[in-house]
Design an enzyme around this catalytic site. Structure first.
Site, short mmCIF file in Angstrom:
data_model
loop_
_atom_site.label_atom_id
_atom_site.label_comp_id
_atom_site.label_asym_id
_atom_site.label_seq_id
_atom_site.Cartn_x
_atom_site.Cartn_y
_atom_site.Cartn_z
N CYS A 268 -57.00 94.79 21.79
CA CYS A 268 -56.28 95.13 23.03
C CYS A 268 -57.03 96.06 23.97
O CYS A 268 -57.33 95.68 25.10
CB CYS A 268 -54.93 95.73 22.68
SG CYS A 268 -53.82 94.53 21.95
C1 UDX Z 1 -53.21 99.32 21.16
C2 UDX Z 1 -52.07 100.13 21.79
O1 UDX Z 1 -52.00 101.40 21.11
C3 UDX Z 1 -50.75 99.39 21.68
O2 UDX Z 1 -49.73 100.11 22.33
C4 UDX Z 1 -50.90 98.02 22.32
O3 UDX Z 1 -49.70 97.26 22.18
C5 UDX Z 1 -52.06 97.25 21.69
O4 UDX Z 1 -53.26 98.04 21.79
P1 UDX Z 1 -54.04 98.80 18.65
O5 UDX Z 1 -55.16 98.04 19.28
O6 UDX Z 1 -53.28 98.17 17.55
O7 UDX Z 1 -52.94 99.19 19.76
O8 UDX Z 1 -54.64 100.15 18.07
P2 UDX Z 1 -54.65 101.69 18.49
O9 UDX Z 1 -53.90 102.47 17.50
O10 UDX Z 1 -54.29 101.87 19.90
O11 UDX Z 1 -56.21 102.03 18.30
C6 UDX Z 1 -57.19 101.41 19.12
C7 UDX Z 1 -58.56 101.95 18.80
O12 UDX Z 1 -58.67 103.31 19.25
C8 UDX Z 1 -58.94 101.97 17.32
O13 UDX Z 1 -60.28 101.56 17.20
C9 UDX Z 1 -58.75 103.42 16.91
O14 UDX Z 1 -59.55 103.80 15.82
C10 UDX Z 1 -59.16 104.14 18.18
N1 UDX Z 1 -58.56 105.47 18.35
C11 UDX Z 1 -57.21 105.60 18.45
C12 UDX Z 1 -59.39 106.57 18.40
O15 UDX Z 1 -60.62 106.48 18.30
N2 UDX Z 1 -58.81 107.79 18.57
C13 UDX Z 1 -57.47 107.96 18.69
O16 UDX Z 1 -57.04 109.13 18.87
C14 UDX Z 1 -56.65 106.83 18.63
#
Ligand code: UDX
Length: 437
Positions: A268
């Site tokens: 996403c």
């Molecule tokens: C995301 C959105 O959070 C969600 O609301 C939407 O519907 C779909 O896209 P998702 O892709 O499942 O969800 O994962 P998310 O928890 O957002 O993490 C995305 C990426 O960011 C991961 O690689 C994660 O490791 C990274 N991340 C997340 C960080 O590096 N630091 C953080 O503080 C949070």
């Protein structure tokens, strides 16, 4: 009220399983026969905590799996479209599957008297709902608000917590122009989540844009803290986690999404950012901030590579162990995973790569085949390695202690998620975002 859900990916299957487990009459439709076979046998085609349990429960109650859109349309009062809108080759959004479904729906609508509410749950750029409406109107010969109605209802669930997020979302957004059907969908959600659920009613373009603004902001927070992390790396004694904790206490900032790391991956955030950048340019608005967010994200991997290169010197034939392949913990998804990017760079330098992941090895094999070594045992990866890079913060990695690395050739551990930062490590330990390494 009969519900139809077309497209059984993360969003569709989680939604269908939650509704079915609550006894809602649901028909889940997908065109992929292998997927249908697995799902019908109580098995989700991907790993997602709790999903198999909810799927099994819902199949034993009221969830029916089908490949027949027309039949589903005939029977359903509300049809949710949860069809994939992947990244196209040029970095924009690929709406072809959604448009194909719209044509099928239009054709099916021709010969039926029912007036279903069609709800787009897939992530789509502003203007798409109008476009889909026109396709359905053209193929069916019917009008929005008359022979059917169309709404948009973006989804915010996260992989790894899809079931919990579907059971208890923080918000429901409904976009459209047809007041009666908006009210019906609102009532459906109030029944599902209780009257206290926050529901925003708006037009479809705004609803579509809300999803992009949401994901763009989340990506911005991550790139912001990664920028601070890079600064910390060069300031002796600083610790990015302490900084994130402190600024997160300020209610104007908030503590979520301030975990520095190798950058955001997944299906996403990278896709939505790149689509928003291209979309902004198309409509003549310069996406200065979003471009910077994306650039910081891309640079994170280069920074990790530079650390490895600096510490190991000549990289050819060096044994590098990668712990974590999925884009985040509790997932087997490797789409846009930073690990995969790093492995590609290291392979170009002719490093020997060994990888471990509790869930994502099968998916990774499809990319690298026999170019790298896979193992289900962490100690096999550590054995004789010149360097270990921790990429995904799986729980099992946090249990490792200094002594577990004793059989490495060169005792160098690079921790991109700082899972050991508070532990005593009697090895060369470099934690991204902690100065004085
Ligand atoms: C995301 C959105 O959070 C969600 O609301 C939407 O519907 C779909 O896209 P998702 O892709 O499942 O969800 O994962 P998310 O928890 O957002 O993490 C995305 C990426 O960011 C991961 O690689 C994660 O490791 C990274 N991340 C997340 C960080 O590096 N630091 C953080 O503080 C949070």
């Amino acid at each position: 009220m009969q519900i139809g859900i077309i497209g059984l990916g993360f969003v569709g299957l989680s939604f269908a399983s939650v509704l079915g487990s609550k006894g809602y009459p649901v028909i889940g439709v997908d065109t992929n026969p292998e997927k249908i076979k697995m799902i019908s046998n109580n098995k989700a085609p991907f790993f997602e905590p709790k999903l198999d349990l909810f799927l099994k429960n819902s199949l034993s109650k009221s969830l029916i799996i089908s490949t027949n859109t027309k039949d589903t349309l005939k029977k359903s009062d509300i049809i949710f479209l949860t069809i994939g809108t992947p990244k196209s080759k040029d970095g924009y959004i690929d709406l072809s599957m959604l448009k194909k479904a719209a044509k099928d729906i239009g054709n099916s609508l021709k010969n039926i008297t029912q007036k279903p509410i069609i709800v787009i749950k897939s992530t789509v750029i502003p203007g798409t709902t109008d476009e889909i409406q026109k396709i359905i109107e053209k193929t069916s010969g019917k009008k929005n608000g008359n022979g059917f109605s169309i709404l948009t209802n973006p989804e915010f669930l996260r992989e790894g917590s899809a079931i919990n997020d579907t059971l208890k979302p923080h918000l429901v957004v409904i976009g459209g122009s047809e007041k009666n059907s908006m009210e019906k969908l609102k009532k459906f959600y109030e029944k599902l989540y209780g009257k206290k659920i926050k529901i925003i009613l708006t037009n479809s373009q705004t609803a579509e844009m809300i999803k992009y603004a949401n994901n763009s902001f989340l990506a911005t927070k991550i790139s912001f803290i990664n920028q601070i992390s890079s600064l910390c790396q060069n300031i002796a004694g600083t610790n990015v986690d302490d900084i994130a904790e402190a600024i997160g206490i300020d209610p104007r900032i908030g503590s979520a999404f301030l975990k520095a790391g190798p950058g955001y991956g997944g299906s996403c955030l990278p896709k939505d950012l790149s689509t928003m950048i291209k979309f902004s340019s198309k409509i003549g608005a310069e996406p200065i901030l979003l471009e910077a967010v994306e650039k910081i994200n891309e640079n994170q991997i280069e920074k990790i590579f530079q650390i490895i290169n600096k510490r190991l010197g000549k990289l050819k034939n060096k044994q590098i162990g990668i712990l974590g392949l999925s884009f985040k913990e509790d997932s087997d998804d490797i789409r846009e995973s930073r690990s995969i990017k790093l492995i590609k760079i290291l392979l170009k330098e002719k490093c020997k790569i060994k990888v471990h992941d509790p869930k994502a090895i099968t998916n990774t094999k499809l990319i690298f085949k026999n170019k790298i070594i896979y193992s289900n045992s962490i100690s096999t990866i550590i054995d004789k390695a010149d360097c270990i890079v921790i990429m995904t913060p799986w729980k099992e990695y946090t249990k490792l202690v200094s002594n577990d690395f004793k059989n490495m050739k060169k005792k160098l551990v690079i921790d991109t998620r700082r899972i050991f930062s508070k532990k005593k490590m009697n090895i060369e330990y470099i934690a991204l975002g902690i100065g004085d390494n």
